[in-house]
Design a protein around this motif. Structure first.
Motif, PDB file in Angstrom:
ATOM      1  N   LEU A   1      29.276 -14.464  -9.916  1.00 55.57           N
ATOM      2  CA  LEU A   1      28.122 -14.811 -10.559  1.00 55.57           C
ATOM      3  C   LEU A   1      27.011 -14.557  -9.621  1.00 55.57           C
ATOM      4  N   GLY A   2      26.140 -13.846  -9.971  1.00 54.46           N
ATOM      5  CA  GLY A   2      24.771 -13.832  -9.147  1.00 54.46           C
ATOM      6  C   GLY A   2      23.826 -14.848  -9.418  1.00 54.46           C
ATOM      7  N   ALA A   3      22.642 -14.331  -8.880  1.00 54.78           N
ATOM      8  CA  ALA A   3      21.497 -15.240  -9.065  1.00 54.78           C
ATOM      9  C   ALA A   3      20.821 -15.193 -10.743  1.00 54.78           C
ATOM     10  N   SER A   4      20.415 -16.100 -11.236  1.00 56.65           N
ATOM     11  CA  SER A   4      19.776 -16.213 -12.531  1.00 56.65           C
ATOM     12  C   SER A   4      18.391 -15.713 -12.491  1.00 56.65           C
ATOM     13  N   PRO A   5      17.523 -15.388 -13.498  1.00 56.38           N
ATOM     14  CA  PRO A   5      16.141 -15.096 -13.511  1.00 56.38           C
ATOM     15  C   PRO A   5      15.509 -16.437 -13.031  1.00 56.38           C
ATOM     16  N   ARG A   6      16.139 -17.675 -13.344  1.00 54.51           N
ATOM     17  CA  ARG A   6      15.412 -19.006 -13.173  1.00 54.51           C
ATOM     18  C   ARG A   6      15.602 -19.110 -11.557  1.00 54.51           C
ATOM     19  N   ALA A   7      16.484 -18.557 -10.802  1.00 55.08           N
ATOM     20  CA  ALA A   7      16.793 -18.742  -9.488  1.00 55.08           C
ATOM     21  C   ALA A   7      15.571 -17.931  -8.818  1.00 55.08           C
ATOM     22  N   GLY A   8      15.162 -16.730  -9.438  1.00 63.49           N
ATOM     23  CA  GLY A   8      14.086 -16.132  -8.658  1.00 63.49           C
ATOM     24  C   GLY A   8      12.756 -16.680  -8.927  1.00 63.49           C
ATOM     25  N   GLY A   9      12.414 -17.550  -9.969  1.00 60.67           N
ATOM     26  CA  GLY A   9      11.183 -18.410 -10.424  1.00 60.67           C
ATOM     27  C   GLY A   9      11.105 -19.396  -9.439  1.00 60.67           C
ATOM     28  N   ALA A  10      12.609 -20.183  -9.171  1.00 58.24           N
ATOM     29  CA  ALA A  10      12.647 -21.144  -8.294  1.00 58.24           C
ATOM     30  C   ALA A  10      12.093 -20.767  -6.781  1.00 58.24           C
ATOM     31  N   LEU A  11      12.541 -19.449  -6.456  1.00 59.06           N
ATOM     32  CA  LEU A  11      12.471 -19.139  -5.044  1.00 59.06           C
ATOM     33  C   LEU A  11      10.733 -18.847  -4.848  1.00 59.06           C
ATOM     34  N   VAL A  12      10.133 -18.324  -5.777  1.00 55.11           N
ATOM     35  CA  VAL A  12       8.729 -17.832  -5.754  1.00 55.11           C
ATOM     36  C   VAL A  12       8.036 -19.125  -5.492  1.00 55.11           C
ATOM     37  N   ARG A  13       8.355 -20.448  -6.497  1.00 55.62           N
ATOM     38  CA  ARG A  13       7.702 -21.437  -6.566  1.00 55.62           C
ATOM     39  C   ARG A  13       7.597 -22.366  -5.119  1.00 55.62           C
ATOM     40  N   ALA A  14       8.996 -21.995  -4.592  1.00 53.75           N
ATOM     41  CA  ALA A  14       9.166 -22.999  -3.249  1.00 53.75           C
ATOM     42  C   ALA A  14       8.501 -22.271  -2.228  1.00 53.75           C
ATOM     43  N   CYS A  15       8.603 -20.820  -2.603  1.00 53.13           N
ATOM     44  CA  CYS A  15       7.873 -20.160  -1.365  1.00 53.13           C
ATOM     45  C   CYS A  15       6.199 -20.410  -1.465  1.00 53.13           C
TER      46      CYS A  15
ATOM     47  N   LEU B   1      19.577 -19.862  -3.422  1.00 53.68           N
ATOM     48  CA  LEU B   1      20.422 -19.325  -4.038  1.00 53.68           C
ATOM     49  C   LEU B   1      21.865 -19.689  -3.776  1.00 53.68           C
ATOM     50  N   GLY B   2      21.962 -20.215  -2.484  1.00 51.35           N
ATOM     51  CA  GLY B   2      23.393 -20.686  -2.040  1.00 51.35           C
ATOM     52  C   GLY B   2      24.351 -21.174  -3.004  1.00 51.35           C
ATOM     53  N   HIS B   3      23.748 -22.453  -3.870  1.00 53.90           N
ATOM     54  CA  HIS B   3      24.485 -22.962  -4.734  1.00 53.90           C
ATOM     55  C   HIS B   3      24.447 -22.416  -6.087  1.00 53.90           C
ATOM     56  N   ARG B   4      23.885 -21.321  -6.385  1.00 52.70           N
ATOM     57  CA  ARG B   4      23.857 -20.765  -7.667  1.00 52.70           C
ATOM     58  C   ARG B   4      24.670 -19.296  -7.735  1.00 52.70           C
ATOM     59  N   VAL B   5      25.223 -18.828  -6.708  1.00 52.93           N
ATOM     60  CA  VAL B   5      26.165 -17.804  -6.764  1.00 52.93           C
ATOM     61  C   VAL B   5      27.703 -18.198  -6.567  1.00 52.93           C
ATOM     62  N   VAL B   6      28.450 -17.210  -6.963  1.00 54.13           N
ATOM     63  CA  VAL B   6      30.213 -17.802  -7.047  1.00 54.13           C
ATOM     64  C   VAL B   6      30.906 -16.624  -6.760  1.00 54.13           C
ATOM     65  N   LEU B   7      31.611 -16.857  -5.484  1.00 54.88           N
ATOM     66  CA  LEU B   7      32.444 -15.825  -4.857  1.00 54.88           C
ATOM     67  C   LEU B   7      33.699 -15.357  -5.834  1.00 54.88           C
ATOM     68  N   GLU B   8      33.949 -14.216  -5.731  1.00 53.67           N
ATOM     69  CA  GLU B   8      35.166 -13.595  -6.239  1.00 53.67           C
ATOM     70  C   GLU B   8      36.441 -14.185  -5.341  1.00 53.67           C
ATOM     71  N   PRO B   9      37.417 -14.492  -6.120  1.00 55.73           N
ATOM     72  CA  PRO B   9      38.574 -14.968  -5.455  1.00 55.73           C
ATOM     73  C   PRO B   9      38.997 -14.180  -3.987  1.00 55.73           C
ATOM     74  N   GLN B  10      38.817 -12.902  -4.409  1.00 59.20           N
ATOM     75  CA  GLN B  10      39.295 -12.042  -3.084  1.00 59.20           C
ATOM     76  C   GLN B  10      38.253 -12.194  -1.801  1.00 59.20           C
ATOM     77  N   ALA B  11      37.106 -12.443  -2.160  1.00 58.26           N
ATOM     78  CA  ALA B  11      36.125 -12.432  -1.068  1.00 58.26           C
ATOM     79  C   ALA B  11      36.421 -13.679  -0.321  1.00 58.26           C
ATOM     80  N   LYS B  12      37.029 -14.846  -0.969  1.00 57.65           N
ATOM     81  CA  LYS B  12      37.220 -16.056  -0.130  1.00 57.65           C
ATOM     82  C   LYS B  12      38.369 -15.885   0.621  1.00 57.65           C
ATOM     83  N   MET B  13      39.415 -15.157  -0.050  1.00 61.21           N
ATOM     84  CA  MET B  13      40.767 -14.922   0.527  1.00 61.21           C
ATOM     85  C   MET B  13      40.535 -14.151   1.908  1.00 61.21           C
ATOM     86  N   SER B  14      39.549 -13.433   1.831  1.00 62.71           N
ATOM     87  CA  SER B  14      39.070 -12.598   3.165  1.00 62.71           C
ATOM     88  C   SER B  14      38.269 -13.512   4.106  1.00 62.71           C
ATOM     89  N   GLY B  15      37.925 -14.751   3.895  1.00 60.87           N
ATOM     90  CA  GLY B  15      37.268 -15.439   4.881  1.00 60.87           C
ATOM     91  C   GLY B  15      35.601 -15.476   4.563  1.00 60.87           C
TER      92      GLY B  15
END
Length: 312
Positions: free
Chosen positions: A238-252, A277-291
């Protein structure tokens, strides 16, 4: 140069939170950007204390709910009671109707109660028995949660995580910082020494000034390209939503304003990219298994997407 009002608030909060200036500054950025903050950390590191410190330094009406499995949605939003004299329902406000609402240990309550915050966080109102009640302005939610895996916790769904502008962690103090904390808290409460550094009207004015900070077209595109890269990265389910981009601009914008600038620069984006964005993205299981973890994947994306050059 830091804005004087912002610096005054930071200095007051520092009276209660020792050696965590980065977290304090980023929390203030989120508040000034009109966002909400999720604090995930171990018990006893100062999450609740920091929320109280900000409410006092910014003259904000404060309320708190200690979430448990028994906490009801009406504890948050309020409820209606029948007035026997008039025969009409009368609204009794819930804890969410304040300027700064602390949702303490939000991952210890039911999903139904967690979702009661969604309307308040997104729309600035709560609806009870079909009647909408506006929240005070300014309005900020600071939610705390203990790390997942602790007994009795229930993870927040992605739809609710997406409502938080930043996820931050205070972390344990160093040995030197802990010595200062022990001395500071011996026989007194540091919170009692915090004085208001801004009125509610001044906080609203600070928010308006931060919202007016200029964003160049190249930086809008940079944010869009970063968010697009998260959706295309094979390590992320799961990648970042458009809401995440707007939040990043407002925070900046808030970051730039606090730094005394009326324009944002790529450094503002890099400073806040993982926190937004760190709490908005979800890793693939394979990525977790690779550390891999979210931070390493997002750092790789920042390294791959070229930042625009600043014109002198």
């Amino acid at each position: 140069m830091t804005q004087p009002k912002a610096l005054g608030i930071i200095n007051e909060v520092r009276k209660a939170i020792v050696g965590k200036d980065t977290v304090v500054c980023k929390t203030l950025m989120a508040i000034l950007a009109g966002g909400h903050i999720l604090l995930e950390d171990n018990p006893g590191v100062g999450k609740t204390t920091m929320a109280l410190a900000f409410s006092r330094a910014m003259s904000m009406a404060f309320s708190r709910v200690q979430f448990t499995p028994e906490t009801m949605p009406s504890d948050v939003t309020g409820y209606s009671v029948l007035n026997k004299d008039t025969g009409r329902l009368e609204y009794r406000p819930g804890a969410a109707l304040s300027n700064l609402f602390l949702a303490d240990e939000i991952n210890r309550t039911s999903a139904k109660t967690q979702s009661a915050l969604l309307e308040a966080m997104e729309e600035g109102q709560v609806t009870v028995d079909g009647v909408s009640h506006p929240l005070p302005r300014p309005y900020t939610v600071i939610a705390t949660q203990n790390p997942l895996g602790t007994a009795g916790t229930q993870p927040l769904p992605e739809s609710q995580l997406d409502r938080f502008m930043l996820q931050l962690s205070i972390g344990y103090p160093s040995a030197e910082q802990e010595v200062l904390i022990l001395k500071q808290t011996e026989g007194r409460r540091p919170l009692d020494f915090i004085k208001p550094a801004a009125t509610l009207e001044e906080v609203e004015q600070m928010r308006a000034e931060a919202a007016s900070v200029h964003v160049a077209d190249d930086l809008y595109r940079y944010v869009a390209e970063l968010c697009t890269a998260t959706r295309e990265d094979p390590c992320l389910r799961l990648g970042a939503s458009p809401r995440a981009g707007g939040a990043l601009v407002r925070a900046c914008r808030a970051s730039a304003w606090m730094g005394g600038r009326d324009y944002i620069v790529p450094a503002d984006i890099n400073l806040l990219f993982f926190d937004v964005l760190g709490h908005r993205v979800v890793l693939e299981p394979q990525a977790k298994m690779s550390g891999k973890d979210a931070r390493s994947v997002l750092e790789g994306i920042v390294a791959q997407v070229p930042a625009p050059r600043l014109l002198k």
